[in-house]
Design a protein around this motif. Structure first.
Motif, PDB file in Angstrom:
ATOM      1  N   UNK A 103       1.577  -6.662  12.997  1.00  0.00           N
ATOM      2  CA  UNK A 103       0.470  -5.979  12.044  1.00  0.00           C
ATOM      3  C   UNK A 103      -0.066  -4.500  12.221  1.00  0.00           C
ATOM      4  N   UNK A 104       0.173  -3.675  11.210  1.00  0.00           N
ATOM      5  CA  UNK A 104      -0.423  -2.374  11.345  1.00  0.00           C
ATOM      6  C   UNK A 104      -1.179  -1.900  10.119  1.00  0.00           C
ATOM      7  N   UNK A 105      -1.807  -0.774  10.381  1.00  0.00           N
ATOM      8  CA  UNK A 105      -2.692  -0.618   9.116  1.00  0.00           C
ATOM      9  C   UNK A 105      -2.043   0.055   7.789  1.00  0.00           C
ATOM     10  N   UNK A 106      -2.321  -0.082   6.834  1.00  0.00           N
ATOM     11  CA  UNK A 106      -1.578   0.396   5.701  1.00  0.00           C
ATOM     12  C   UNK A 106      -1.139   2.066   5.783  1.00  0.00           C
ATOM     13  N   UNK A 107      -2.161   2.730   6.332  1.00  0.00           N
ATOM     14  CA  UNK A 107      -2.002   4.121   6.350  1.00  0.00           C
ATOM     15  C   UNK A 107      -0.818   4.527   7.532  1.00  0.00           C
ATOM     16  N   UNK A 108      -0.559   3.310   8.406  1.00  0.00           N
ATOM     17  CA  UNK A 108       0.432   3.613   9.444  1.00  0.00           C
ATOM     18  C   UNK A 108       1.881   3.472   8.982  1.00  0.00           C
ATOM     19  N   UNK A 109       2.040   2.763   7.815  1.00  0.00           N
ATOM     20  CA  UNK A 109       3.488   2.480   7.166  1.00  0.00           C
ATOM     21  C   UNK A 109       4.247   3.695   7.172  1.00  0.00           C
ATOM     22  N   UNK A 110       3.543   4.720   6.545  1.00  0.00           N
ATOM     23  CA  UNK A 110       4.333   5.935   6.434  1.00  0.00           C
ATOM     24  C   UNK A 110       4.994   6.461   7.569  1.00  0.00           C
ATOM     25  N   UNK A 111       4.402   6.342   8.702  1.00  0.00           N
ATOM     26  CA  UNK A 111       4.695   7.001  10.190  1.00  0.00           C
ATOM     27  C   UNK A 111       5.871   5.856  10.966  1.00  0.00           C
ATOM     28  N   UNK A 112       6.080   4.698  10.356  1.00  0.00           N
ATOM     29  CA  UNK A 112       7.093   3.886  10.948  1.00  0.00           C
ATOM     30  C   UNK A 112       8.506   4.621  11.462  1.00  0.00           C
ATOM     31  N   UNK A 113       9.139   5.287  10.379  1.00  0.00           N
ATOM     32  CA  UNK A 113      10.314   6.047  10.731  1.00  0.00           C
ATOM     33  C   UNK A 113      10.354   6.780  12.031  1.00  0.00           C
ATOM     34  N   UNK A 140       6.492   0.705   1.840  1.00  0.00           N
ATOM     35  CA  UNK A 140       7.456   0.977   2.727  1.00  0.00           C
ATOM     36  C   UNK A 140       8.490  -0.046   2.417  1.00  0.00           C
ATOM     37  N   UNK A 141       9.695   0.057   2.126  1.00  0.00           N
ATOM     38  CA  UNK A 141      10.916  -0.747   2.171  1.00  0.00           C
ATOM     39  C   UNK A 141      10.868  -1.577   3.443  1.00  0.00           C
ATOM     40  N   UNK A 142      10.842  -2.978   3.165  1.00  0.00           N
ATOM     41  CA  UNK A 142      10.814  -3.982   4.383  1.00  0.00           C
ATOM     42  C   UNK A 142       9.499  -4.184   4.888  1.00  0.00           C
ATOM     43  N   UNK A 143       8.454  -3.680   4.448  1.00  0.00           N
ATOM     44  CA  UNK A 143       7.188  -4.034   5.054  1.00  0.00           C
ATOM     45  C   UNK A 143       6.364  -4.896   4.037  1.00  0.00           C
ATOM     46  N   UNK A 144       6.099  -6.108   4.715  1.00  0.00           N
ATOM     47  CA  UNK A 144       5.219  -6.960   3.956  1.00  0.00           C
ATOM     48  C   UNK A 144       3.928  -6.332   3.678  1.00  0.00           C
ATOM     49  N   UNK A 145       3.185  -6.228   2.531  1.00  0.00           N
ATOM     50  CA  UNK A 145       1.381  -5.590   2.366  1.00  0.00           C
ATOM     51  C   UNK A 145       0.733  -6.590   2.118  1.00  0.00           C
ATOM     52  N   UNK A 146      -0.241  -6.572   2.826  1.00  0.00           N
ATOM     53  CA  UNK A 146      -1.648  -7.387   2.546  1.00  0.00           C
ATOM     54  C   UNK A 146      -2.700  -6.389   2.262  1.00  0.00           C
ATOM     55  N   UNK A 147      -3.475  -6.983   1.266  1.00  0.00           N
ATOM     56  CA  UNK A 147      -4.808  -6.243   0.979  1.00  0.00           C
ATOM     57  C   UNK A 147      -6.061  -6.997   1.513  1.00  0.00           C
ATOM     58  N   UNK A 148      -6.923  -6.049   1.830  1.00  0.00           N
ATOM     59  CA  UNK A 148      -8.149  -6.847   2.554  1.00  0.00           C
ATOM     60  C   UNK A 148      -9.300  -5.981   2.005  1.00  0.00           C
ATOM     61  N   UNK A 149     -10.506  -6.589   1.974  1.00  0.00           N
ATOM     62  CA  UNK A 149     -11.761  -5.967   1.706  1.00  0.00           C
ATOM     63  C   UNK A 149     -12.100  -4.839   2.908  1.00  0.00           C
ATOM     64  N   UNK A 150     -12.596  -3.604   2.424  1.00  0.00           N
ATOM     65  CA  UNK A 150     -12.819  -2.771   3.602  1.00  0.00           C
ATOM     66  C   UNK A 150     -13.979  -3.333   4.301  1.00  0.00           C
ATOM     67  N   UNK A 151     -13.797  -3.168   5.842  1.00  0.00           N
ATOM     68  CA  UNK A 151     -14.890  -3.309   6.805  1.00  0.00           C
ATOM     69  C   UNK A 151     -15.300  -1.916   7.301  1.00  0.00           C
TER      70      UNK A 151
END
Length: 187
Positions: A103-113, A140-151
């Motif tokens: 599990x990672x924050x959505x904003x970290x997806x672009x840094x996976x490479x 990002x290709x291959x990443x499952x994305x989940x959406x949640x309410x902001x905390x």
């Protein structure tokens, strides 16, 4: 086969946002458990403010009432800088009948490479990116994305409030009690 989410971080301190994120992924993906993995020594940051033992104890306090949320001390056992690839490699060897979701924050997806041994890591686990509702939709290709309410809570803001002697927002009573009892994050 058991399905387990892995949620790594410094958790300095752990807060209700971490709880909400882990429960959202757990329920959305129908996982059996989520394991919180506190870093012993973060590889890409300066050291944590609280000691590894204090961060671990705060996590135990945070998760005490949640049977499906666990703490893994794998990075404490490995010591040194915490690279996700090394951690996951050990977990896959130790738990061969478990499917892991990292599990990672959505904003970290672009840094996976840029992650250490990312291609090998992708073969070991499924990445899950969590976007906050209303924020930029990372994908990002291959990443499952989940959406949640902001905390609206962050460890940085909590540390700043405590340093200034103000009442922090976003901590459970148990974690706040531990912080005060151990005089953490004070100026």
């Amino acid at each position: 086969m058991k399905k387990v989410g892995l949620f790594g971080g410094t958790f300095d301190p752990p807060h209700i946002g971490h709880l909400k994120l882990s429960q959202t992924v757990l329920n959305t993906l129908a996982l059996d458990e989520v394991w919180f993995i506190p870093t012993y020594q973060p590889p890409h940051k300066e050291g944590a403010v609280a000691s590894p033992d204090h961060r671990l104890n705060m996590l135990y306090n945070l998760l005490a009432d949640y049977s499906e949320l666990k703490v893994s001390t794998i990075e404490y056992e490995l010591k040194g800088k915490s690279y996700t690839y090394e951690t996951v490699k050990h977990l896959c060897k130790e738990y061969p009948n478990t499917l892991f979701y990292f599990i990672i924050g959505g904003d970290m997806v672009e840094y996976l490479p840029k992650w250490y041994k990312i291609e090998e890591l992708k073969r070991l686990i499924q990445f899950v990116g969590v976007n906050r509702r209303g924020s930029e939709d990372y994908n990002h290709r291959g990443v499952l994305m989940v959406t949640m309410d902001e905390v609206p809570v962050s460890s940085t803001e909590i540390r700043e409030a405590l340093k200034k002697g103000k009442e922090p927002h976003g901590l459970t009573d148990e974690v706040l009690h531990y912080i005060r009892e151990n005089e953490l994050y004070e100026d």
